[in-house]
Design a protein around this motif. Structure first.
Motif, PDB file in Angstrom:
ATOM      1  N   GLU A  36      48.011 -15.523  60.799  1.00 36.36           N
ATOM      2  CA  GLU A  36      47.315 -15.962  61.967  1.00 36.36           C
ATOM      3  C   GLU A  36      46.030 -15.210  62.223  1.00 36.36           C
ATOM      4  OE1 GLU A  36      48.633 -17.781  64.477  1.00 36.36           O
ATOM      5  OE2 GLU A  36      50.667 -18.310  63.521  1.00 36.36           O
ATOM      6  N   LEU A  37      45.145 -16.022  62.431  1.00 38.41           N
ATOM      7  CA  LEU A  37      43.772 -15.572  62.710  1.00 38.41           C
ATOM      8  C   LEU A  37      43.685 -15.287  64.120  1.00 38.41           C
ATOM      9  CD1 LEU A  37      41.619 -17.759  60.296  1.00 38.41           C
ATOM     10  CD2 LEU A  37      42.744 -15.342  60.010  1.00 38.41           C
ATOM     11  N   SER A  38      44.420 -14.081  64.777  1.00 35.73           N
ATOM     12  CA  SER A  38      44.744 -14.107  66.112  1.00 35.73           C
ATOM     13  C   SER A  38      43.362 -13.684  66.870  1.00 35.73           C
ATOM     14  CB  SER A  38      45.524 -13.012  66.259  1.00 35.73           C
ATOM     15  OG  SER A  38      45.158 -11.709  65.796  1.00 35.73           O
ATOM     16  N   ALA A  39      42.244 -13.442  66.340  1.00 36.67           N
ATOM     17  CA  ALA A  39      41.057 -13.051  66.964  1.00 36.67           C
ATOM     18  C   ALA A  39      40.177 -14.340  66.994  1.00 36.67           C
ATOM     19  CB  ALA A  39      40.557 -11.835  66.235  1.00 36.67           C
ATOM     20  N   ILE A  40      40.657 -15.322  66.419  1.00 39.62           N
ATOM     21  CA  ILE A  40      39.749 -16.545  66.398  1.00 39.62           C
ATOM     22  C   ILE A  40      40.639 -17.411  67.362  1.00 39.62           C
ATOM     23  CG2 ILE A  40      38.744 -18.371  65.067  1.00 39.62           C
ATOM     24  CD1 ILE A  40      38.496 -16.551  62.676  1.00 39.62           C
ATOM     25  N   THR A  41      39.956 -17.713  68.472  1.00 45.67           N
ATOM     26  CA  THR A  41      40.590 -18.704  69.428  1.00 45.67           C
ATOM     27  C   THR A  41      39.321 -19.522  69.795  1.00 45.67           C
ATOM     28  OG1 THR A  41      40.726 -17.260  71.105  1.00 45.67           O
ATOM     29  CG2 THR A  41      42.747 -17.539  69.997  1.00 45.67           C
ATOM     30  N   PHE A  42      39.721 -20.823  70.223  1.00 48.54           N
ATOM     31  CA  PHE A  42      38.561 -21.826  70.616  1.00 48.54           C
ATOM     32  C   PHE A  42      38.588 -21.992  71.899  1.00 48.54           C
ATOM     33  CE2 PHE A  42      39.883 -22.392  65.927  1.00 48.54           C
ATOM     34  CZ  PHE A  42      38.684 -22.334  65.498  1.00 48.54           C
ATOM     35  N   PRO A  43      37.337 -22.211  72.719  1.00 48.50           N
ATOM     36  CA  PRO A  43      37.395 -22.652  74.177  1.00 48.50           C
ATOM     37  C   PRO A  43      37.810 -23.981  74.286  1.00 48.50           C
ATOM     38  CG  PRO A  43      35.041 -21.751  73.213  1.00 48.50           C
ATOM     39  CD  PRO A  43      36.051 -21.848  72.076  1.00 48.50           C
ATOM     40  N   SER A  44      38.462 -24.379  75.247  1.00 47.28           N
ATOM     41  CA  SER A  44      38.988 -25.592  75.381  1.00 47.28           C
ATOM     42  C   SER A  44      38.038 -26.737  74.933  1.00 47.28           C
ATOM     43  CB  SER A  44      39.440 -25.882  76.766  1.00 47.28           C
ATOM     44  OG  SER A  44      40.278 -27.106  77.052  1.00 47.28           O
ATOM     45  N   GLY A  45      38.575 -27.761  74.337  1.00 48.49           N
ATOM     46  CA  GLY A  45      37.797 -28.912  73.796  1.00 48.49           C
ATOM     47  C   GLY A  45      36.848 -28.640  72.861  1.00 48.49           C
ATOM     48  N   SER A  46      36.652 -27.462  72.121  1.00 52.24           N
ATOM     49  CA  SER A  46      35.639 -27.004  71.412  1.00 52.24           C
ATOM     50  C   SER A  46      36.182 -26.422  70.094  1.00 52.24           C
ATOM     51  CB  SER A  46      34.727 -25.710  72.113  1.00 52.24           C
ATOM     52  OG  SER A  46      33.835 -25.020  71.291  1.00 52.24           O
ATOM     53  N   GLU A  79      44.170 -24.013  58.315  1.00 57.36           N
ATOM     54  CA  GLU A  79      45.059 -25.153  59.474  1.00 57.36           C
ATOM     55  C   GLU A  79      44.228 -24.793  60.975  1.00 57.36           C
ATOM     56  OE1 GLU A  79      49.506 -24.779  57.671  1.00 57.36           O
ATOM     57  OE2 GLU A  79      48.795 -23.034  58.915  1.00 57.36           O
ATOM     58  N   GLY A  80      44.278 -25.759  61.688  1.00 59.30           N
ATOM     59  CA  GLY A  80      43.482 -26.025  63.157  1.00 59.30           C
ATOM     60  C   GLY A  80      44.675 -26.565  63.960  1.00 59.30           C
ATOM     61  N   TYR A  81      44.819 -25.970  65.123  1.00 60.50           N
ATOM     62  CA  TYR A  81      45.595 -26.300  66.138  1.00 60.50           C
ATOM     63  C   TYR A  81      44.898 -26.428  67.510  1.00 60.50           C
ATOM     64  CZ  TYR A  81      48.954 -24.773  62.728  1.00 60.50           C
ATOM     65  OH  TYR A  81      49.666 -24.822  61.553  1.00 60.50           O
ATOM     66  N   THR A  82      45.689 -27.025  68.431  1.00 58.06           N
ATOM     67  CA  THR A  82      45.075 -27.030  69.699  1.00 58.06           C
ATOM     68  C   THR A  82      46.232 -26.807  70.686  1.00 58.06           C
ATOM     69  OG1 THR A  82      45.806 -29.494  70.098  1.00 58.06           O
ATOM     70  CG2 THR A  82      43.637 -29.172  69.057  1.00 58.06           C
ATOM     71  N   ASP A  83      45.735 -26.719  72.155  1.00 57.82           N
ATOM     72  CA  ASP A  83      46.937 -26.748  73.010  1.00 57.82           C
ATOM     73  C   ASP A  83      47.132 -28.287  73.204  1.00 57.82           C
ATOM     74  OD1 ASP A  83      44.839 -27.587  74.806  1.00 57.82           O
ATOM     75  OD2 ASP A  83      44.563 -25.692  75.794  1.00 57.82           O
ATOM     76  N   ARG A 139      44.980 -22.639  70.782  1.00 58.55           N
ATOM     77  CA  ARG A 139      43.787 -23.061  70.385  1.00 58.55           C
ATOM     78  C   ARG A 139      43.068 -22.200  69.128  1.00 58.55           C
ATOM     79  NH1 ARG A 139      42.944 -23.482  76.004  1.00 58.55           N
ATOM     80  NH2 ARG A 139      41.435 -21.786  76.172  1.00 58.55           N
ATOM     81  N   ARG A 140      43.818 -22.479  67.957  1.00 59.11           N
ATOM     82  CA  ARG A 140      43.665 -21.247  66.912  1.00 59.11           C
ATOM     83  C   ARG A 140      43.616 -21.970  65.585  1.00 59.11           C
ATOM     84  NH1 ARG A 140      48.821 -22.784  67.510  1.00 59.11           N
ATOM     85  NH2 ARG A 140      50.235 -22.623  65.971  1.00 59.11           N
ATOM     86  N   ALA A 141      43.452 -21.037  64.631  1.00 60.60           N
ATOM     87  CA  ALA A 141      43.450 -21.373  63.183  1.00 60.60           C
ATOM     88  C   ALA A 141      44.343 -20.446  62.298  1.00 60.60           C
ATOM     89  CB  ALA A 141      41.802 -21.461  62.763  1.00 60.60           C
ATOM     90  N   THR A 142      44.808 -20.887  61.258  1.00 58.91           N
ATOM     91  CA  THR A 142      45.481 -19.994  60.574  1.00 58.91           C
ATOM     92  C   THR A 142      45.218 -20.478  58.991  1.00 58.91           C
ATOM     93  OG1 THR A 142      47.290 -21.586  60.252  1.00 58.91           O
ATOM     94  CG2 THR A 142      47.709 -20.047  61.987  1.00 58.91           C
ATOM     95  N   VAL A 143      45.690 -19.530  58.197  1.00 58.23           N
ATOM     96  CA  VAL A 143      45.089 -19.779  56.689  1.00 58.23           C
ATOM     97  C   VAL A 143      46.598 -19.293  55.859  1.00 58.23           C
ATOM     98  CG1 VAL A 143      44.339 -17.473  56.333  1.00 58.23           C
ATOM     99  CG2 VAL A 143      43.681 -19.244  54.914  1.00 58.23           C
ATOM    100  N   ARG A 144      46.704 -20.054  54.765  1.00 58.74           N
ATOM    101  CA  ARG A 144      47.768 -19.879  53.981  1.00 58.74           C
ATOM    102  C   ARG A 144      47.334 -20.034  52.410  1.00 58.74           C
ATOM    103  NH1 ARG A 144      52.930 -21.196  56.260  1.00 58.74           N
ATOM    104  NH2 ARG A 144      52.667 -22.357  58.284  1.00 58.74           N
TER     105      ARG A 144
END
Length: 151
Positions: A36-46, A79-83, A139-144
């Motif tokens: 989990e890239l917990s420190a990398i979150t995205f603004p809404s819609g961005s 991997e990218g995710y949204t709310d 609103r996050r990204a993960t890596v595997r």
């Protein structure tokens, strides 16, 4: 971070999978540990990575690059995710852009070869916090490291 990226799978595999299977079948992806890239979150819609999140990105980029120097065939799934706010189709496309943004930053700023990165967005399908409201944690990204899964 490097140890987590190089970690072996918890369950020994008696088979491998196609990239398509890895990207599309959750149970297959989950055979590989997620970071989990917990420190990398995205603004809404961005899909923009915020400047204050560059430290975590630097740690990730350095770890991936160092691992690839030792083992050039390593393949990482970003991997990218949204709310859950907004239409599902829009969220799926946005999550793809988020994964691509992380991968692009890794290649441009940390010289990670693009051939070692695969991106996939999963939209709102795997909410970290179960809510239909705007939630930054989703609103996050993960890596595997998916090398061991692939044919």
């Amino acid at each position: 971070m490097r140890a987590a990226l190089a970690a072996e799978m918890a369950v020994p595999l008696d088979r491998t999978f196609s990239l398509r299977q890895v990207r599309s079948i959750r149970e297959v992806r989950e055979l590989s540990p997620v970071i989990e890239l917990s420190a990398i979150t995205f603004p809404s819609g961005s899909a923009a990575i915020q400047p204050d999140q560059s430290r975590e990105l630097a740690i990730l980029g350095t770890a991936i690059k160092d691992l690839i120097v030792e083992r050039p065939g390593e393949v990482f799934l970003i991997e990218g995710y949204t709310d859950a706010v907004g239409a599902a189709g829009y969220n799926l496309a946005l999550s793809d852009r988020r994964a691509e943004t992380v991968a692009l930053a890794l290649t441009q700023y940390f010289d990670v070869p693009p051939a070692n990165l695969v991106t996939q967005g999963y939209g709102e399908s795997l909410l970290k916090v179960q809510t239909l409201e705007a939630e930054q944690a989703n609103r996050r990204a993960t890596v595997r490291n998916i090398t061991q899964l692939l044919c």
